[in-house]
Design a protein around this motif. Structure first.
Motif, mmCIF file in Angstrom:
data_model
loop_
_atom_site.group_PDB
_atom_site.id
_atom_site.type_symbol
_atom_site.label_atom_id
_atom_site.label_comp_id
_atom_site.label_asym_id
_atom_site.label_seq_id
_atom_site.Cartn_x
_atom_site.Cartn_y
_atom_site.Cartn_z
ATOM 1 N N GLU A 127 0.727 4.128 -2.685
ATOM 2 C CA GLU A 127 0.500 5.485 -2.210
ATOM 3 C C GLU A 127 1.529 6.460 -2.775
ATOM 4 O O GLU A 127 1.191 7.586 -3.155
ATOM 5 C CB GLU A 127 0.555 5.509 -0.681
ATOM 6 C CG GLU A 127 0.242 6.841 -0.040
ATOM 7 C CD GLU A 127 -1.224 7.204 -0.139
ATOM 8 O OE1 GLU A 127 -1.554 8.374 0.083
ATOM 9 O OE2 GLU A 127 -2.034 6.315 -0.445
ATOM 10 N N PRO B 219 -5.172 9.065 0.013
ATOM 11 C CA PRO B 219 -5.153 7.896 0.904
ATOM 12 C C PRO B 219 -6.011 6.760 0.364
ATOM 13 O O PRO B 219 -7.241 6.826 0.391
ATOM 14 C CB PRO B 219 -5.716 8.440 2.222
ATOM 15 C CG PRO B 219 -6.563 9.604 1.816
ATOM 16 C CD PRO B 219 -5.922 10.195 0.601
ATOM 17 N N SER C 168 0.833 -1.207 0.000
ATOM 18 C CA SER C 168 0.000 0.000 0.000
ATOM 19 C C SER C 168 0.862 1.250 0.000
ATOM 20 O O SER C 168 0.484 2.272 -0.601
ATOM 21 C CB SER C 168 -0.954 -0.010 1.194
ATOM 22 O OG SER C 168 -0.247 0.001 2.421
ATOM 23 N N TRP D 289 -4.061 1.745 2.447
ATOM 24 C CA TRP D 289 -3.212 2.650 3.216
ATOM 25 C C TRP D 289 -3.919 3.068 4.501
ATOM 26 O O TRP D 289 -3.309 3.126 5.574
ATOM 27 C CB TRP D 289 -2.857 3.875 2.381
ATOM 28 C CG TRP D 289 -2.032 4.872 3.124
ATOM 29 C CD1 TRP D 289 -2.435 6.069 3.638
ATOM 30 C CD2 TRP D 289 -0.649 4.742 3.482
ATOM 31 N NE1 TRP D 289 -1.400 6.701 4.279
ATOM 32 C CE2 TRP D 289 -0.290 5.912 4.199
ATOM 33 C CE3 TRP D 289 0.313 3.762 3.260
ATOM 34 C CZ2 TRP D 289 0.997 6.121 4.683
ATOM 35 C CZ3 TRP D 289 1.599 3.967 3.751
ATOM 36 C CH2 TRP D 289 1.928 5.132 4.453
ATOM 37 N N VAL D 290 -5.213 3.344 4.410
ATOM 38 C CA VAL D 290 -5.999 3.713 5.591
ATOM 39 C C VAL D 290 -6.041 2.554 6.587
ATOM 40 O O VAL D 290 -5.865 2.742 7.800
ATOM 41 C CB VAL D 290 -7.423 4.128 5.181
ATOM 42 C CG1 VAL D 290 -8.304 4.347 6.412
ATOM 43 C CG2 VAL D 290 -7.388 5.393 4.325
ATOM 44 N N ASP E 195 -2.626 2.110 8.203
ATOM 45 C CA ASP E 195 -2.378 3.155 9.194
ATOM 46 C C ASP E 195 -3.142 2.863 10.487
ATOM 47 O O ASP E 195 -2.618 3.080 11.594
ATOM 48 C CB ASP E 195 -2.795 4.508 8.630
ATOM 49 C CG ASP E 195 -2.449 5.651 9.564
ATOM 50 O OD1 ASP E 195 -1.255 5.915 9.744
ATOM 51 O OD2 ASP E 195 -3.376 6.269 10.127
#
Length: 400
Positions: A62, A69, A58, A73-74, A77
């Motif tokens: 990104e 985002p 990711s 990726w979200v 995180d």
């Protein structure tokens, strides 16, 4: 009287006792040197590796494809407080018996791992001198050498010897009070992002940034793993669906507050501790003999090649996408690509890593993954498999 906790999983039992005098007992009074690997350890390590691979895929999407985002990726995180803290907690958990032995008998955990770190960091960075892989100016040799003494791309391998030596020092110096070191380590973990501005200039493009803040943040979890065997066993034994649901909901709520108000300094360390508690509740319910359970346990028993080679494969994948002209195709629908590509590629990347590791271990070049004996000493013979099975462990020995 030392209080004992009994940890049960689907493959057997093991007893764990709290730390006393800088030592932990595994509760094995049989006199054998068998080291049990409980199935939850391999499962959790496998889960961590899947999350790490998804994170780096990711991250690639990104930085090179998607400007906003993306979905994964979200998700990555949101799982950041769990991913590496759990990995380091398990590493500390598995280091207890080695910490009791003389330092010279643990060279595979110190000098051996640093050797692997230096070797693969050097090989990985040499790609910067290949013109078809990088359009940047020719890197400086001095920066390459500095990358070998600072934590960079393979910083996990760098951190483990540092954490092992630091823990051994603290146990010796503090003795029965060694657990109190968790308090200043928690403060250091929480404040570690403040170090970033002072370290980001040590290594410059095209080299990877020094991961010193990550090392400072994660020593707490390795040290907690050394001291927390009984605590983890207690959390796993006293499991409750209600507690699991409430703690998971609390994790989501704290994460939402942390990201909305940028309170990482105050809450991320707390969130990582809560994530470990949720994991202890969760893995005690997993059917380790299911297909998913067996798959994650296999990955978790071979973390070293997955950890090393997935970074190399993603870097190679990036180069292939650029050279073949596929980048415009991905960028034509960046949101869809960011949602589909990471989970689509994660399993093939992991399987290729496992295959590469297996081939290397059977090849004339096992020193690519294992430090040569002149650095770490002669290898001890493996324990008898039947004794390991009798102890209730699905695998004999420990994987670094």
């Amino acid at each position: 009287m030392v209080r004992k906790f009994r940890l049960r999983n689907r493959c057997g039992y093991a007893t764990m006792t709290p730390i006393r005098g800088g030592r932990v007992s595994t509760g094995d009074n049989s006199g054998s040197a068998v080291k049990e690997r409980l199935s939850w350890i391999d499962f959790s390590k496998g889960l961590c590796m899947v999350l790490v691979v998804l994170y780096h895929l990711s991250l690639w999407m990104e930085t090179e494809v998607h400007s906003g985002p993306g979905l994964w990726w979200v998700i990555s995180d949101a799982l950041n407080p769990l991913r590496m803290p759990l990995f380091f907690f398990i590493s500390g958990y598995l280091s207890v018996s080695a910490l009791r032995r003389p330092l010279g008998s643990s060279r595979s955990r110190t000098l051996g791992l640093y050797y692997v770190y230096v070797l693969w960091t050097a090989l990985f960075l040499l790609r910067r001198w290949l013109p078809f892989l990088s359009a940047d100016a020719e890197p400086e040799v001095g920066q390459l050498l500095l990358s070998l003494v600072l934590p960079t791309s393979f910083w996990y391998l760098y951190a483990l010897p540092v954490f092992f030596l630091a823990t051994k020092f603290l146990l010796r110096m503090l003795g029965n009070r060694s657990a109190y070191a968790l308090i200043p380590l928690a403060v250091m973990s929480a404040l570690s992002p403040l170090v970033q501005p002072y370290t980001q200039g040590l290594l410059t493009e095209p080299f990877d940034a020094a991961k010193i803040p990550s090392v400072l943040a994660n020593f707490l979890w390795f040290y907690l793993g050394v001291h927390g065997a009984a605590l983890w066993a207690s959390f796993s034994r006293r499991r409750s669906y209600g507690v699991l649901g409430l703690s998971a909901a609390l994790y989501v709520a704290i994460y939402a507050v942390m990201t909305a108000f940028r309170l990482e300094l105050l809450l991320e360390t707390v969130l990582s501790g809560l994530a470990l508690f949720v994991t202890a509740q969760l893995v005690s319910r997993i059917n380790m003999d299911s297909r998913a359970g067996r798959g994650l346990r296999r990955i978790g028993s071979q973390t070293l090649p997955v950890y090393i080679f997935h970074i190399v494969l993603i870097s190679a994948l990036s180069a292939v996408v650029k050279l073949t002209g596929l980048m415009p195709l991905l960028q034509s629908s960046p949101g869809m690509a960011a949602a589909v590509v990471p989970p689509l590629l994660a399993l093939p990347v992991i399987l290729l890593c496992l295959s590469a590791g297996s081939l290397i271990k059977r090849s004339p070049f096992p020193w690519l993954l294992d430090a040569p004996s002149f650095l770490v000493g002669a290898r001890k013979p493996k324990e008898d498999d039947s004794r390991a099975k009798a102890a209730g462990s699905p695998n004999a020995g420990l994987n670094r």
